[in-house]
Design a protein around this motif. Structure first.
Motif, PDB file in Angstrom:
ATOM      1  N   ILE A  82      -5.424   7.838  33.117  1.00  0.00           N
ATOM      2  CA  ILE A  82      -4.044   7.447  33.432  1.00  0.00           C
ATOM      3  C   ILE A  82      -3.714   6.232  32.580  1.00  0.00           C
ATOM      4  O   ILE A  82      -4.437   5.248  32.593  1.00  0.00           O
ATOM      5  N   ARG A  83      -2.620   6.318  31.842  1.00  0.00           N
ATOM      6  CA  ARG A  83      -2.262   5.244  30.922  1.00  0.00           C
ATOM      7  C   ARG A  83      -0.973   4.511  31.293  1.00  0.00           C
ATOM      8  O   ARG A  83      -0.643   3.504  30.701  1.00  0.00           O
ATOM      9  N   GLU A  84      -0.244   5.043  32.272  1.00  0.00           N
ATOM     10  CA  GLU A  84       1.046   4.438  32.599  1.00  0.00           C
ATOM     11  C   GLU A  84       1.071   3.922  34.028  1.00  0.00           C
ATOM     12  O   GLU A  84       0.393   4.453  34.908  1.00  0.00           O
ATOM     13  N   PHE A  85       1.893   2.882  34.236  1.00  0.00           N
ATOM     14  CA  PHE A  85       2.094   2.291  35.551  1.00  0.00           C
ATOM     15  C   PHE A  85       3.553   2.474  35.934  1.00  0.00           C
ATOM     16  O   PHE A  85       4.448   2.175  35.146  1.00  0.00           O
ATOM     17  N   SER A  86       3.786   2.953  37.136  1.00  0.00           N
ATOM     18  CA  SER A  86       5.157   3.167  37.595  1.00  0.00           C
ATOM     19  C   SER A  86       5.803   1.844  37.993  1.00  0.00           C
ATOM     20  O   SER A  86       5.151   0.953  38.538  1.00  0.00           O
TER      21      SER A  86
ATOM     22  N   TYR B  84       8.046   6.338  43.448  1.00  0.00           N
ATOM     23  CA  TYR B  84       7.035   7.194  42.823  1.00  0.00           C
ATOM     24  C   TYR B  84       5.768   7.258  43.677  1.00  0.00           C
ATOM     25  O   TYR B  84       5.066   6.266  43.873  1.00  0.00           O
TER      26      TYR B  84
ATOM     27  N   LYS C 163       1.248   8.539  36.723  1.00  0.00           N
ATOM     28  CA  LYS C 163       1.243   7.079  36.616  1.00  0.00           C
ATOM     29  C   LYS C 163       0.519   6.476  37.813  1.00  0.00           C
ATOM     30  O   LYS C 163       0.347   7.129  38.838  1.00  0.00           O
TER      31      LYS C 163
END
Length: 149
Positions: free
Chosen positions: A44-48, A53, A139
């Motif tokens: 996982i590379r993204e943060f919400s 979400y 995310k």
């Protein structure tokens, strides 16, 4: 006449179980396929930054990834997470809810899995909605972190 009423009643009952329109707001069929790392967790590379979400049934975490193992994808996602200060989380599946139409199920419908997450020092457990049928950009939900390797 009784036969017609019976058929009509069954049709209404079946059609009322699943809406013909999905309420899911964050499905993205063009999202890249998920990758599993050596720890058997999703990369996982993204943060919400969206407070809905994962926390709102209309904005679930869409972790579609082909596998036949029950709950494997949920475990791959949840085991990649940590509490807000890096705490080890524990999670429990509370059940399933919120039917929606999908082409990725033999039934033509899918359900969201509902998980409760806890960690040491937490005042109130959090609840996340996870969708194994649809794709989306995966995310880290707001307030959580990635687990330290």
């Amino acid at each position: 006449m009784k036969k017609i009423i019976s058929i009509l009643s069954i049709s209404i009952l079946l059609s009322s179980c699943v809406s013909t329109r999905s309420t899911l707001k964050n499905v993205d069929d063009s999202a890249p396929d998920l990758v599993v790392n050596k720890d058997n967790t999703f990369v996982i590379r993204e943060f919400s930054t969206d407070k809905k979400y994962g926390y709102d049934k209309d904005y679930p975490i869409n972790i579609f990834y082909k596998t036949s193992a029950t709950d494997a994808n949920q475990d791959r996602f949840l085991n990649a997470l940590a509490g807000p200060r890096g705490e080890k989380i524990t999670y429990t599946k509370l059940g399933s809810c919120c039917p929606f139409p999908t082409k990725r199920s033999d039934m033509g419908a899918g359900f969201l899995d509902v998980y409760e997450l806890k960690w040491e020092g937490q005042t109130k457990p959090i609840v996340l909605y996870i969708n194994i049928y649809e794709k989306g950009i995966v995310k880290v939900p707001l307030g959580l972190r990635l687990r330290n390797k």
